[in-house]
Design a protein around this motif. Structure first.
Motif, PDB file in Angstrom:
ATOM      1  N   ALA A  35       0.836  -1.208   0.000  1.00 51.38           N
ATOM      2  CA  ALA A  35       0.000   0.000   0.000  1.00 51.38           C
ATOM      3  C   ALA A  35       0.867   1.254   0.000  1.00 51.38           C
ATOM      4  O   ALA A  35       0.582   2.213  -0.730  1.00 51.38           O
ATOM      5  N   ARG A  36       1.936   1.249   0.791  1.00 49.99           N
ATOM      6  CA  ARG A  36       2.834   2.413   0.826  1.00 49.99           C
ATOM      7  C   ARG A  36       3.556   2.582  -0.510  1.00 49.99           C
ATOM      8  O   ARG A  36       3.641   3.685  -1.040  1.00 49.99           O
ATOM      9  N   VAL A  37       4.082   1.489  -1.044  1.00 48.43           N
ATOM     10  CA  VAL A  37       4.824   1.550  -2.311  1.00 48.43           C
ATOM     11  C   VAL A  37       3.918   2.018  -3.447  1.00 48.43           C
ATOM     12  O   VAL A  37       4.307   2.827  -4.284  1.00 48.43           O
ATOM     13  N   LEU A  57      -8.973   2.062 -12.948  1.00 49.88           N
ATOM     14  CA  LEU A  57      -7.857   2.457 -13.806  1.00 49.88           C
ATOM     15  C   LEU A  57      -6.709   3.023 -12.978  1.00 49.88           C
ATOM     16  O   LEU A  57      -5.559   2.629 -13.150  1.00 49.88           O
ATOM     17  N   ASP A  58      -7.014   3.924 -12.068  1.00 48.75           N
ATOM     18  CA  ASP A  58      -5.972   4.525 -11.232  1.00 48.75           C
ATOM     19  C   ASP A  58      -5.236   3.458 -10.422  1.00 48.75           C
ATOM     20  O   ASP A  58      -4.008   3.465 -10.352  1.00 48.75           O
ATOM     21  N   ILE A  59      -5.960   2.552  -9.834  1.00 48.40           N
ATOM     22  CA  ILE A  59      -5.339   1.494  -9.041  1.00 48.40           C
ATOM     23  C   ILE A  59      -4.505   0.578  -9.936  1.00 48.40           C
ATOM     24  O   ILE A  59      -3.389   0.191  -9.580  1.00 48.40           O
ATOM     25  N   GLU A  64       0.808  -1.390 -11.673  1.00 44.38           N
ATOM     26  CA  GLU A  64       1.844  -1.531 -12.702  1.00 44.38           C
ATOM     27  C   GLU A  64       3.150  -0.868 -12.256  1.00 44.38           C
ATOM     28  O   GLU A  64       4.229  -1.450 -12.394  1.00 44.38           O
ATOM     29  N   ARG A  65       3.057   0.322 -11.717  1.00 38.85           N
ATOM     30  CA  ARG A  65       4.256   1.043 -11.291  1.00 38.85           C
ATOM     31  C   ARG A  65       4.988   0.326 -10.159  1.00 38.85           C
ATOM     32  O   ARG A  65       6.211   0.403 -10.068  1.00 38.85           O
ATOM     33  N   SER A  66       4.236  -0.347  -9.302  1.00 37.22           N
ATOM     34  CA  SER A  66       4.872  -0.957  -8.135  1.00 37.22           C
ATOM     35  C   SER A  66       5.214  -2.434  -8.320  1.00 37.22           C
ATOM     36  O   SER A  66       6.200  -2.906  -7.756  1.00 37.22           O
ATOM     37  N   LEU A  67       4.434  -3.164  -9.116  1.00 31.69           N
ATOM     38  CA  LEU A  67       4.688  -4.596  -9.301  1.00 31.69           C
ATOM     39  C   LEU A  67       5.070  -4.969 -10.726  1.00 31.69           C
ATOM     40  O   LEU A  67       5.487  -6.098 -10.976  1.00 31.69           O
ATOM     41  N   GLY A  68       4.882  -4.033 -11.666  1.00 31.41           N
ATOM     42  CA  GLY A  68       5.236  -4.317 -13.055  1.00 31.41           C
ATOM     43  C   GLY A  68       4.210  -5.153 -13.798  1.00 31.41           C
ATOM     44  O   GLY A  68       4.519  -5.722 -14.841  1.00 31.41           O
ATOM     45  N   ILE A  69       2.980  -5.226 -13.290  1.00 27.77           N
ATOM     46  CA  ILE A  69       1.919  -6.010 -13.940  1.00 27.77           C
ATOM     47  C   ILE A  69       1.048  -5.055 -14.749  1.00 27.77           C
ATOM     48  O   ILE A  69       0.471  -4.113 -14.201  1.00 27.77           O
ATOM     49  N   MET A  70       0.930  -5.325 -16.038  1.00 27.51           N
ATOM     50  CA  MET A  70       0.199  -4.431 -16.934  1.00 27.51           C
ATOM     51  C   MET A  70      -1.257  -4.268 -16.520  1.00 27.51           C
ATOM     52  O   MET A  70      -1.912  -5.236 -16.126  1.00 27.51           O
ATOM     53  N   PRO A  71      -1.792  -3.045 -16.623  1.00 33.65           N
ATOM     54  CA  PRO A  71      -3.184  -2.794 -16.237  1.00 33.65           C
ATOM     55  C   PRO A  71      -4.201  -3.645 -16.975  1.00 33.65           C
ATOM     56  O   PRO A  71      -5.249  -3.986 -16.424  1.00 33.65           O
TER      57      PRO A  71
END
Length: 88
Positions: A35-37, A57-59, A64-71
């Motif tokens: 959650a922090r990351v 979408l925002d989540i 993606e930014r934190s885990l690298g999993i595409m939206p």
């Protein structure tokens, strides 16, 4: 003649929160650390994992930014979940 298909199409769906919980765990993160990351309130993460909140979408972008999993993955999972809920 009987038609066959190579495509697997289950008649059930799992809320994307279950997948998110597995992804967070596979990265060795606690919910709180993730959650922090990701800059998402831990209450929102808990609600997603508990199946009470969708992945927006925002989540999805924050994941993606934190885990690298595409939206796109989250949208597919969320869509399948909604379709299954309407069919039930």
């Amino acid at each position: 003649m009987r038609a066959t298909t190579d495509q697997w199409n289950p008649h059930w769906a799992v809320h994307p929160g279950e997948h998110l919980a597995a992804c967070i765990g596979s990265h060795g993160l606690s919910r709180e650390r993730f959650a922090r990351v990701a800059d998402i309130p831990v209450e929102t993460i808990d609600a997603i994992i508990g199946g009470q909140h969708p992945i927006t979408l925002d989540i999805a972008v924050r994941i993606e930014r934190s885990l690298g999993i595409m939206p796109d993955l989250w949208f597919i999972l969320q869509s399948k979940w909604h379709r299954q809920q309407k069919a039930s």
